[in-house]
Design a protein around this motif. Structure first.
Motif, PDB file in Angstrom:
ATOM      1  N   SER A 164       0.761  -1.325   0.051  1.00  0.00           N
ATOM      2  CA  SER A 164       0.048   0.087   0.027  1.00  0.00           C
ATOM      3  C   SER A 164       0.841   1.226  -0.077  1.00  0.00           C
ATOM      4  CB  SER A 164      -1.021   0.035   1.278  1.00  0.00           C
ATOM      5  OG  SER A 164      -0.158   0.130   2.605  1.00  0.00           O
ATOM      6  N   GLY A 165       2.026   1.101   0.270  1.00  0.00           N
ATOM      7  CA  GLY A 165       2.946   2.357   0.298  1.00  0.00           C
ATOM      8  C   GLY A 165       3.285   2.969   1.837  1.00  0.00           C
ATOM      9  N   ASP A 166       2.418   2.319   2.731  1.00  0.00           N
ATOM     10  CA  ASP A 166       2.692   3.074   3.961  1.00  0.00           C
ATOM     11  C   ASP A 166       4.036   2.696   4.672  1.00  0.00           C
ATOM     12  OD1 ASP A 166       0.185   3.919   3.924  1.00  0.00           O
ATOM     13  OD2 ASP A 166      -0.890   2.218   5.021  1.00  0.00           O
ATOM     14  N   VAL A 167       4.788   1.588   4.212  1.00  0.00           N
ATOM     15  CA  VAL A 167       6.081   1.436   4.608  1.00  0.00           C
ATOM     16  C   VAL A 167       6.973   1.178   3.152  1.00  0.00           C
ATOM     17  CG1 VAL A 167       5.510   0.516   6.904  1.00  0.00           C
ATOM     18  CG2 VAL A 167       5.834  -1.205   5.136  1.00  0.00           C
ATOM     19  N   LYS A 168       8.248   1.443   3.310  1.00  0.00           N
ATOM     20  CA  LYS A 168       8.997   1.145   2.173  1.00  0.00           C
ATOM     21  C   LYS A 168       9.463  -0.275   1.790  1.00  0.00           C
ATOM     22  CE  LYS A 168      12.491   3.820   1.477  1.00  0.00           C
ATOM     23  NZ  LYS A 168      13.819   4.656   1.828  1.00  0.00           N
ATOM     24  N   TYR A 169       9.349  -1.058   2.863  1.00  0.00           N
ATOM     25  CA  TYR A 169       9.785  -2.434   2.976  1.00  0.00           C
ATOM     26  C   TYR A 169       9.368  -3.155   3.904  1.00  0.00           C
ATOM     27  CZ  TYR A 169      14.014  -0.559   5.607  1.00  0.00           C
ATOM     28  OH  TYR A 169      14.541   0.153   6.290  1.00  0.00           O
ATOM     29  N   SER A 170       9.401  -4.711   4.285  1.00  0.00           N
ATOM     30  CA  SER A 170       9.389  -5.503   5.223  1.00  0.00           C
ATOM     31  C   SER A 170      10.642  -5.865   5.617  1.00  0.00           C
ATOM     32  CB  SER A 170       8.339  -6.768   4.823  1.00  0.00           C
ATOM     33  OG  SER A 170       7.053  -6.162   4.423  1.00  0.00           O
ATOM     34  N   ILE A 171      10.605  -6.345   7.025  1.00  0.00           N
ATOM     35  CA  ILE A 171      11.891  -6.652   7.750  1.00  0.00           C
ATOM     36  C   ILE A 171      11.648  -8.120   8.040  1.00  0.00           C
ATOM     37  CG2 ILE A 171      13.702  -6.472   9.397  1.00  0.00           C
ATOM     38  CD1 ILE A 171      13.605  -3.523   9.006  1.00  0.00           C
ATOM     39  N   SER A 172      12.361  -9.103   7.937  1.00  0.00           N
ATOM     40  CA  SER A 172      11.815 -10.417   8.249  1.00  0.00           C
ATOM     41  C   SER A 172      13.162 -11.400   7.818  1.00  0.00           C
ATOM     42  CB  SER A 172      10.662 -10.958   7.571  1.00  0.00           C
ATOM     43  OG  SER A 172      10.459 -12.195   8.393  1.00  0.00           O
ATOM     44  N   GLN A 173      13.233 -12.551   8.378  1.00  0.00           N
ATOM     45  CA  GLN A 173      14.520 -13.237   7.949  1.00  0.00           C
ATOM     46  C   GLN A 173      13.529 -14.463   6.922  1.00  0.00           C
ATOM     47  OE1 GLN A 173      17.331 -11.676   8.361  1.00  0.00           O
ATOM     48  NE2 GLN A 173      18.095 -13.948   8.208  1.00  0.00           N
ATOM     49  N   ASP A 174      12.352 -14.709   7.028  1.00  0.00           N
ATOM     50  CA  ASP A 174      11.548 -15.610   6.427  1.00  0.00           C
ATOM     51  C   ASP A 174      11.366 -15.063   5.067  1.00  0.00           C
ATOM     52  OD1 ASP A 174      11.619 -17.067   8.857  1.00  0.00           O
ATOM     53  OD2 ASP A 174       9.636 -16.923   9.149  1.00  0.00           O
ATOM     54  N   TYR A 175      11.438 -16.197   4.030  1.00  0.00           N
ATOM     55  CA  TYR A 175      10.926 -15.893   2.568  1.00  0.00           C
ATOM     56  C   TYR A 175       9.382 -15.663   2.527  1.00  0.00           C
ATOM     57  CZ  TYR A 175      15.971 -16.553   1.961  1.00  0.00           C
ATOM     58  OH  TYR A 175      17.235 -16.393   2.206  1.00  0.00           O
ATOM     59  N   ASP A 176       8.905 -16.267   3.653  1.00  0.00           N
ATOM     60  CA  ASP A 176       7.270 -16.057   3.159  1.00  0.00           C
ATOM     61  C   ASP A 176       6.725 -14.819   2.709  1.00  0.00           C
ATOM     62  OD1 ASP A 176       8.072 -18.040   5.149  1.00  0.00           O
ATOM     63  OD2 ASP A 176       6.132 -18.875   5.292  1.00  0.00           O
ATOM     64  N   SER A 177       7.327 -13.570   3.232  1.00  0.00           N
ATOM     65  CA  SER A 177       7.022 -12.220   3.174  1.00  0.00           C
ATOM     66  C   SER A 177       6.817 -12.143   1.439  1.00  0.00           C
ATOM     67  CB  SER A 177       8.082 -11.347   3.388  1.00  0.00           C
ATOM     68  OG  SER A 177       8.232 -11.456   4.819  1.00  0.00           O
ATOM     69  N   LEU A 178       7.564 -12.679   0.655  1.00  0.00           N
ATOM     70  CA  LEU A 178       7.534 -12.726  -0.658  1.00  0.00           C
ATOM     71  C   LEU A 178       6.418 -13.489  -1.094  1.00  0.00           C
ATOM     72  CD1 LEU A 178      11.276 -13.516  -1.744  1.00  0.00           C
ATOM     73  CD2 LEU A 178      10.193 -11.255  -1.486  1.00  0.00           C
ATOM     74  N   LEU A 179       5.937 -14.612  -0.793  1.00  0.00           N
ATOM     75  CA  LEU A 179       4.660 -15.157  -1.076  1.00  0.00           C
ATOM     76  C   LEU A 179       3.563 -14.284  -0.719  1.00  0.00           C
ATOM     77  CD1 LEU A 179       6.803 -17.566  -1.277  1.00  0.00           C
ATOM     78  CD2 LEU A 179       5.164 -19.143  -0.099  1.00  0.00           C
ATOM     79  N   PHE A 180       3.494 -13.587   0.491  1.00  0.00           N
ATOM     80  CA  PHE A 180       2.420 -12.660   1.046  1.00  0.00           C
ATOM     81  C   PHE A 180       2.596 -11.439   0.068  1.00  0.00           C
ATOM     82  CE2 PHE A 180       2.646 -15.153   5.200  1.00  0.00           C
ATOM     83  CZ  PHE A 180       1.311 -15.374   5.039  1.00  0.00           C
ATOM     84  N   GLY A 181       3.605 -11.355  -1.013  1.00  0.00           N
ATOM     85  CA  GLY A 181       3.600 -10.307  -1.705  1.00  0.00           C
ATOM     86  C   GLY A 181       4.140  -9.014  -1.479  1.00  0.00           C
TER      87      GLY A 181
END
Length: 333
Positions: A164-181
């Protein structure tokens, strides 16, 4: 634990300097706390604790990482997991059983003086419980960092906020974040720039993965990336035995996902898992407001309540003060 996509993502991991990370970012809170609890330990696996036996490893990691974030102009919002989907219940039970076995193995290793094995089993037995989360939330508040509980998975909420653009990026060690988009995933945010892997210490630096680069480079869609995750195994389903990232990529490219699932995972319906990744529950009701650091409160909390070294905390807070152009610590006392 996350989906094992590492083998196909090596070409898409881009080193990024800390000074490039300024701005709003969403942190997978449970993932971060789990990192702190598994890595910040004594050589025999014992976590850092105060004299009352309360674990402080997570508070130590959280304080130093947050200070580093703020010094580098980052505006983090921490997102904690809410209610897991029903089809994750089996995974949760299996994990709980593994942690109990690891706890027993840890006690056995301690009894015979095998510190190396004790450390390994202690990490496997790590749990992020309500006490860990609540004490972390209090420190976040004192640091002026917003946080909230997602309606479902924290990393899913972070991904939606990034889209949505509310944040620039996600921080996580898990690659699941990519599956969530998540359009941009940043990993390896360790302050020490070091990490223990299989008993040895290696150097690590922040890395950024851009989802669009991954999809175009691998010539797949996000839905096919999710199908790969299902074949490999996610937090929500058991994968196909023997199928890793490279084999999964070959299967989806050849259009054999449904055929493989039908043959290798009889009785399993992948659609609910796929739908959960594509359209996870999320909330739009959040307030991204960063407040001033409560220097007195932090010292009372960490040094007073949890017996942290006053010298170490003072040094970090003074550095943070100078970086933010505020008055020095001497003026606060």
């Amino acid at each position: 634990m996350g989906v094992a996509l590492r083998d196909i993502l090596l070409d898409y991991k881009n080193p990024v300097d800390w000074n490039e990370l300024a701005g709003n970012c969403a942190v997978d809170g449970n993932n971060a706390l789990y990192q702190f609890l598994t890595t910040i330990r004594q050589p025999d696996g014992t976590p850092l604790m105060d004299t009352g036996g309360r674990v402080t490893s997570h508070l130590s990691g959280l304080f130093f990482r947050l200070s580093n974030f703020l010094e580098n102009g980052m505006h983090p919002v921490f997102i904690f997991d809410g209610k897991p989907p029903q089809f994750k219940s089996e995974t949760i039970i299996i994990r709980r059983e593994k942690k109990e076995k690891a706890k027993e193995a840890y006690m056995e290793a301690i009894a015979v003086g095998d510190t190396k094995e004790a450390f390994r089993q202690a990490r496997s037995a790590t749990k992020v419980d309500s006490e860990i989360i609540e004490s972390s939330k209090k420190l976040l508040k004192l640091m002026g960092v917003p946080y909230f509980e997602a309606p479902g998975e924290g990393e899913a909420q972070a991904a939606v906020m990034a889209m949505s653009g509310d944040v620039k990026y996600s921080i996580s060690q898990d690659y699941d974040s990519l599956l969530f988009g998540a359009p941009r995933l940043v990993r390896n945010m360790t302050v020490s720039r070091r990490r223990k892997v299989r008993g040895r210490t290696i150097s690590v630096n922040p890395e950024k993965i851009v989802l669009s680069d991954v999809l175009s480079g691998l010539m797949i869609t996000r839905e096919e990336l999710i199908e790969m995750g299902i074949l490999i195994g996610t937090d929500f389903n058991e994968g196909v035995r023997g199928v890793g990232a490279k084999t999964a990529l070959k299967i989806v490219r050849e259009g054999k996902f449904a055929e493989t699932v039908s043959e290798k995972l009889p009785g399993f319906d992948p659609d609910p898992v796929k739908e959960f990744f594509l359209n996870p529950p999320y909330s739009s009701d959040y307030n991204l407001e960063w407040k001033a650091v409560d220097f007195d409160g932090i010292i009372d909390y960490l040094c007073g309540d949890y017996e942290f070294s006053r010298g170490r905390i003072d040094a970090i807070l003074e550095k943070l003060n100078v970086k933010q152009g505020q008055k020095t610590l001497e003026q606060w006392f």
